[in-house]
Scaffold this active site. Structure first.
Site, PDB file in Angstrom:
ATOM      1  CB  SER A   7     -60.123  63.562 -32.338  1.00 28.07           C
ATOM      2  OG  SER A   7     -61.481  63.943 -32.331  1.00 28.07           O
ATOM      3  CG  ASP A  34     -65.664  62.025 -32.074  1.00 27.98           C
ATOM      4  OD1 ASP A  34     -65.940  60.978 -31.461  1.00 27.98           O
ATOM      5  OD2 ASP A  34     -64.593  62.646 -31.925  1.00 27.98           O
ATOM      6  N   GLY A 141     -68.932  63.573 -26.059  1.00 25.08           N
ATOM      7  CA  GLY A 141     -69.678  64.786 -26.380  1.00 25.08           C
ATOM      8  C   GLY A 141     -68.844  66.024 -26.598  1.00 25.08           C
ATOM      9  N   GLY A 144     -61.771  68.316 -24.217  1.00 24.36           N
ATOM     10  CA  GLY A 144     -61.239  69.128 -23.132  1.00 24.36           C
ATOM     11  C   GLY A 144     -61.697  68.753 -21.738  1.00 24.36           C
ATOM     12  CG  ASP A 174     -61.880  59.665 -27.953  1.00 23.78           C
ATOM     13  OD1 ASP A 174     -61.147  60.664 -27.795  1.00 23.78           O
ATOM     14  OD2 ASP A 174     -62.974  59.712 -28.550  1.00 23.78           O
ATOM     15  N   GLY A 175     -60.218  60.464 -24.977  1.00 31.16           N
ATOM     16  CA  GLY A 175     -60.675  61.405 -23.971  1.00 31.16           C
ATOM     17  C   GLY A 175     -59.532  61.977 -23.165  1.00 31.16           C
ATOM     18  N   GLY A 196     -56.767  64.916 -29.433  1.00 30.85           N
ATOM     19  CA  GLY A 196     -57.521  66.037 -29.981  1.00 30.85           C
ATOM     20  C   GLY A 196     -56.980  67.348 -29.501  1.00 30.85           C
TER      21      GLY A 196
END
Length: 220
Positions: A7, A34, A141, A144, A174-175, A196
């Site tokens: 990311s 993003d 958005g 973390g 993703d996340g 990320g």
């Protein structure tokens, strides 16, 4: 073969050129890019003037993730810099078919993203026309956030729906993707694991290559 995807929003923005070199050296050849409008999500990132030069290096396969309302406007904006994929959120438009057609007409592969609270069944009518499905495991958005384990059932349901299909889009997650969470996902089936802050761009010991190798060992 499953891939680790970086990311680029989470990289050191003051040293992006060096970050790209370090990612290449680590074996990364996909970037998740993003784009946020401050409306669909309460954050802003990343403009075509930043992503354009990155995409134009041709060193990476690039997926532009539009976390934006009025995705038609942003498809037009980012199609000009020629990413490999443009992914929009099913929650942001009343005409998903029109957005898919717009992306394809620009010669770009189309993806749909699904936020954690959205039923995955909402994208089933479009699966045959997609090259990518992005399953968000946190609310879009901010990096973390806590991994939402309820999304695992949605990934399972998606794979059940795709079983036997002649055309299968890539499944991207993703996340808060790290060695622990990606292990749970890999048992269900995913192709692209976006990493990320939590697993790659952090101050923990180890090089990017060390971290990528650890993730690859889990997801293969």
């Amino acid at each position: 073969m499953s891939k680790v995807v970086a990311s680029i929003m989470c990289a050191d923005q003051l040293n992006l050129a060096q970050e790209l070199t370090d990612l290449t050296d680590a074996g990364i050849d996909w970037l998740h890019c993003d784009v946020m409008d401050g409306v669909f999500v309460n954050n802003l990132a990343m403009g075509p003037y930043v992503l354009g030069p990155i995409i134009q290096t041709k060193r990476f396969t690039t997926d532009v993730h539009l976390a934006c309302v009025n995705p038609e406007k942003y498809v037009e904006m980012f199609a000009a810099v020629k990413p490999d994929y443009i992914t929009f959120h099913i929650e942001t438009t009343n005409d998903p078919q029109g957005v898919i057609d717009q992306i394809h007409q620009a010669g770009i592969k189309a993806g749909i993203a699904v936020s954690p609270e959205t039923p995955v069944e909402s994208i089933f009518p479009y699966l045959a026309q997609l090259e990518l499905v992005l399953m968000m495991t946190v609310n879009p958005g901010f990096a973390g956030q806590v991994f939402q384990t309820a999304v695992l059932d949605k990934i399972k349901r998606l794979n059940q729906e795709l079983a036997g299909n002649s055309k299968r889009p890539l499944i991207e997650v993703d996340g808060n993707i790290n060695c622990e969470t990606s292990g749970a996902i890999s048992q269900l089936g995913a192709d692209l694991y976006v990493v990320g802050t939590s697993a790659l761009f952090n101050n923990q010991l180890g090089t990017y290559r060390d971290k990528v190798l650890a993730l690859e060992e889990v997801i293969q």
